[in-house]
Design an enzyme around this catalytic site. Sequence first.
Site, PDB file in Angstrom:
ATOM      1  N   ASP A  81       0.848  -1.186   0.000  1.00 56.62           N
ATOM      2  CA  ASP A  81       0.000   0.000   0.000  1.00 56.62           C
ATOM      3  C   ASP A  81       0.900   1.258   0.000  1.00 56.62           C
ATOM      4  O   ASP A  81       1.817   1.349  -0.812  1.00 56.62           O
ATOM      5  CB  ASP A  81      -0.965  -0.068   1.195  1.00 56.62           C
ATOM      6  CG  ASP A  81      -2.006   1.028   1.229  1.00 56.62           C
ATOM      7  OD1 ASP A  81      -2.968   0.960   0.455  1.00 56.62           O
ATOM      8  OD2 ASP A  81      -1.848   1.963   2.044  1.00 56.62           O
ATOM      9  N   TYR A 119     -12.320   7.812  -2.298  1.00 60.38           N
ATOM     10  CA  TYR A 119     -11.749   7.891  -0.944  1.00 60.38           C
ATOM     11  C   TYR A 119     -10.473   8.717  -0.896  1.00 60.38           C
ATOM     12  O   TYR A 119     -10.246   9.478   0.054  1.00 60.38           O
ATOM     13  CB  TYR A 119     -11.513   6.480  -0.384  1.00 60.38           C
ATOM     14  CG  TYR A 119     -10.263   5.798  -0.898  1.00 60.38           C
ATOM     15  CD1 TYR A 119      -9.093   5.792  -0.145  1.00 60.38           C
ATOM     16  CD2 TYR A 119     -10.242   5.166  -2.137  1.00 60.38           C
ATOM     17  CE1 TYR A 119      -7.930   5.183  -0.611  1.00 60.38           C
ATOM     18  CE2 TYR A 119      -9.100   4.559  -2.617  1.00 60.38           C
ATOM     19  CZ  TYR A 119      -7.947   4.567  -1.857  1.00 60.38           C
ATOM     20  OH  TYR A 119      -6.805   3.981  -2.329  1.00 60.38           O
ATOM     21  N   TYR A 123      -1.867  10.910   2.234  1.00 62.31           N
ATOM     22  CA  TYR A 123      -2.710  11.308   1.107  1.00 62.31           C
ATOM     23  C   TYR A 123      -2.612  12.819   0.889  1.00 62.31           C
ATOM     24  O   TYR A 123      -2.535  13.288  -0.256  1.00 62.31           O
ATOM     25  CB  TYR A 123      -4.167  10.919   1.379  1.00 62.31           C
ATOM     26  CG  TYR A 123      -4.397   9.434   1.521  1.00 62.31           C
ATOM     27  CD1 TYR A 123      -4.781   8.658   0.432  1.00 62.31           C
ATOM     28  CD2 TYR A 123      -4.228   8.797   2.752  1.00 62.31           C
ATOM     29  CE1 TYR A 123      -5.001   7.292   0.555  1.00 62.31           C
ATOM     30  CE2 TYR A 123      -4.439   7.437   2.890  1.00 62.31           C
ATOM     31  CZ  TYR A 123      -4.823   6.682   1.788  1.00 62.31           C
ATOM     32  OH  TYR A 123      -5.020   5.328   1.923  1.00 62.31           O
ATOM     33  N   HIS A 164      -7.015  -6.436  -1.149  1.00 60.63           N
ATOM     34  CA  HIS A 164      -5.907  -5.515  -0.913  1.00 60.63           C
ATOM     35  C   HIS A 164      -4.933  -5.929   0.188  1.00 60.63           C
ATOM     36  O   HIS A 164      -3.727  -5.715   0.068  1.00 60.63           O
ATOM     37  CB  HIS A 164      -6.477  -4.134  -0.585  1.00 60.63           C
ATOM     38  CG  HIS A 164      -5.459  -3.039  -0.530  1.00 60.63           C
ATOM     39  ND1 HIS A 164      -4.689  -2.677  -1.626  1.00 60.63           N
ATOM     40  CD2 HIS A 164      -5.068  -2.227   0.481  1.00 60.63           C
ATOM     41  CE1 HIS A 164      -3.882  -1.687  -1.278  1.00 60.63           C
ATOM     42  NE2 HIS A 164      -4.092  -1.393  -0.016  1.00 60.63           N
TER      43      HIS A 164
END
Length: 317
Positions: free
Chosen positions: A101, A150, A230, A295
């Site tokens: 990730d 998201y 993010y 995931h």
Amino acid sequence: MEKVEHTVVPTNGINMHVASIGAGPVILFVHGFPELWYSWRHQLLYLSSLGYRCIAPDLRGYGDTDAPPSPALYTAFHIVGDLVGLLDHLGIDRVFLVGHDWGAMMVWYFSWFRPDRVKAVVNLCVPFFPRNPAINLGDGFRALFGDDYYFCRFQEPGEVEKDFACVDTAILVKKFFSLFGPIPLCVPKEVGFRGLQTPDTLPCWLSEEDINYYASKFSQKGFTGGLNYYRASTLSWELTAPWTGLQIKVPAKFIVGDKDIIYNIPGIKEYVHNGGFKKDVPYLQDVVVMEGVAHFINQAKAEEISAHIYEFINKFI
């Protein structure tokens, strides 16, 4: 698990919590969102038993590692700087890197910036995204999926944290580990993450004990540190302009589940399998697509992932 040692290491202006076990060549494991060193628990035990020194930190913003408040302090340069500083503190020159990730993103960045410190890479779920000088990652996702995606919802400081605060942390963790499948994760503001379905049962690869461990750490720390990755993505894009077009030249293996959220983004399969990925990472030696897996592959298929890691890095001993 009681054999895993826990220490705190000063690096790059923060104190970093590090879990480690074993002796031998070093593997540095780099976790993603919303995870911790604990996500690598199976790999730590498996690979340490085969003669490797396994090191898994809580990244900046997570668990028992410091969490600076500003999103601007979570660029790729900060995270890679933390990891290089960790290796320097421990007196380690070159390592095997394993990422998942956001951790995979940071492993690609690490290999881009400091290939001299890398023996080989095994990355899970997230292929290398070459820098597009015309558009940053967030705007690219917004163009594909809209404002409710998201990644875009996570951008505004404080907004999604208020949403998360409406849900018990353990329930929120259960929601997260059931998400990130093949369908784009779009969450309208009026629904919120609080409105997403809570799974009736845990997947077979997660126990209540696991959930409680994650929940205890995120209850203490909150989610802002993880969300700041993010929020810093555009700044990382701006700062990496000098690296545009530069290949990653370290030996690499990539593993992904066929139901992974990233693998099912339009264009990703073509990039991975039709030569684009190999062009950007010329020493990419193996791509593995695991059937029926989403995931959180390092936990869902722990033994298979550990065996894949061992099989690949053992070539470079």
